[in-house]
Write a protein that holds these residues in place. Structure first.
Motif, mmCIF file in Angstrom:
data_model
loop_
_atom_site.group_PDB
_atom_site.id
_atom_site.type_symbol
_atom_site.label_atom_id
_atom_site.label_comp_id
_atom_site.label_asym_id
_atom_site.label_seq_id
_atom_site.Cartn_x
_atom_site.Cartn_y
_atom_site.Cartn_z
ATOM 1 N N THR A 7 38.209 30.346 46.404
ATOM 2 C CA THR A 7 37.488 31.612 46.278
ATOM 3 C C THR A 7 38.294 32.646 45.522
ATOM 4 N N GLN A 8 39.641 32.516 45.548
ATOM 5 C CA GLN A 8 40.453 33.521 44.879
ATOM 6 C C GLN A 8 40.330 33.452 43.363
ATOM 7 N N ASN A 9 39.785 32.346 42.834
ATOM 8 C CA ASN A 9 39.660 32.206 41.383
ATOM 9 C C ASN A 9 38.229 32.339 40.895
ATOM 10 N N ARG A 10 37.355 32.827 41.737
ATOM 11 C CA ARG A 10 35.969 32.984 41.314
ATOM 12 C C ARG A 10 35.846 33.986 40.162
ATOM 13 N N THR A 11 36.618 35.045 40.218
ATOM 14 C CA THR A 11 36.577 36.037 39.143
ATOM 15 C C THR A 11 37.028 35.430 37.823
ATOM 16 N N LEU A 12 38.083 34.583 37.894
ATOM 17 C CA LEU A 12 38.577 33.927 36.688
ATOM 18 C C LEU A 12 37.512 33.042 36.068
ATOM 19 N N PHE A 14 34.325 33.224 36.543
ATOM 20 C CA PHE A 14 33.215 34.056 36.077
ATOM 21 C C PHE A 14 33.441 34.487 34.635
ATOM 22 N N TRP A 15 34.656 34.959 34.335
ATOM 23 C CA TRP A 15 34.931 35.423 32.978
ATOM 24 C C TRP A 15 35.077 34.270 31.999
#
Length: 303
Positions: A7-12, A14-15
């Protein structure tokens, strides 16, 4: 691998997926828009990197230009034709398709199919095959069956038959798209409302349409009206491809985008003046859209 999927890499991620599209949107949409606004304050003849700052002179010149104001009148006439006719036709098609019990998907696809057609191709078909100003055109052929004279559809200004050509091609192209929007709204209406109306003695037809269907379609109707007005402002392809020829574009039926096209990319190539006109047009669209939304109560609190 598990760390990359955490979950900590969802932002990564996403981009990773959205980034290229966002970058393309910024480079090919927002940067040209910002540069157009910048050019509108400069004397930009035949250049996109001007140095002669003129302030609001381009804006005042456009607002005092009779050709530009006439193009806004042309839009008003076009909008008065196309908005109500498209609204009524698309709603009628949606009501008919919604009542169809067999092959509904087929009719929905058939009516929507013209929306996938290029405006340029459709305009050329209308111009060369249907409303050709010679006896080989379909419209003149049909008139000939009844002994009527041939009509130069696109060059006759009294009466202005060119409006018939322009409006019909736009109707054919966009009615199916708005039919789909109305169909989505119709399918959200609860059948219990119609059952209750039947119990109360409401007659099928106009009474049910007026007191149940149309009120339930209020949000969809507002969205369709807003989209129709905005699309009318942006009319270009059908006007340009129907009316222009080797001699250029005639002085009549020239909408704002056609006028701005000739101002910015025509013989003078006055990019500063054309950019100022584009900004004025964008502001008019924004004001009209917001005014319509306020008038219809869009975004207000539910009663």
């Amino acid at each position: 691998m598990s760390r990359l999927l955490g979950t900590q890499n969802r932002t990564l991620w996403f981009w990773v997926f959205v980034g290229p599209f966002a970058l393309g949107l910024v480079l090919f949409t927002y940067v040209p828009l910002a540069w157009s606004v910048y050019l509108s304050f400069f004397d930009a003849h035949n250049t996109v990197s001007p140095t002669d700052f003129v302030g609001l002179d381009n804006y005042t010149s456009m607002l005092r230009n009779d050709a530009f104001t006439d193009s806004l009148v042309t839009f008003a006439v076009f909008s008065a034709f196309i908005v109500p006719t498209t609204f009524v036709l698309s709603l009628a098609l949606a009501l008919m398709v919604n009542r169809t019990r067999r092959a509904q998907a087929f009719f929905r696809s058939v009516f929507f199919l013209p929306a996938a057609c290029s405006y340029v191709v459709a305009a050329l078909i209308w111009k060369l095959s249907i409303f050709n100003g010679v006896r080989f055109g379909l419209a003149n052929t049909v008139l000939g069956w009844f002994g009527a004279e041939q009509v130069a559809w696109l060059s006759t200004t009294e009466p202005p038959w060119y409006w018939l050509v322009i409006v019909t091609v736009r109707l054919w192209l966009q009615a199916g798209f708005y039919m789909i929007l109305f169909l989505a709204g119709l399918q959200r209406i609860s059948p219990t409302l119609y059952e209750a109306a039947a119990v109360d003695g409401a007659r099928p037809g106009w009474q049910v349409l007026r007191h149940i269907t149309l009120p339930q379609l209020r949000a969809t109707s507002i969205a369709v009206t807003l989209l129709l007005v905005i699309n009318a402002f942006q009319a270009f392809d059908e006007f340009y491809n129907l009316l222009s020829d080797s001699r250029g574009y005639p002085p009549y039926a020239r909408p704002p985008l056609v006028y701005l096209y000739y101002t910015a990319l025509g013989q003078g190539q006055n990019l500063g003046l054309g950019s100022a006109g584009a900004v004025i047009l964008a502001l008019i669209i924004a004001v009209v859209t917001v005014g319509q939304a306020r008038w219809f109560g869009l975004g207000g609190k539910e009663d």
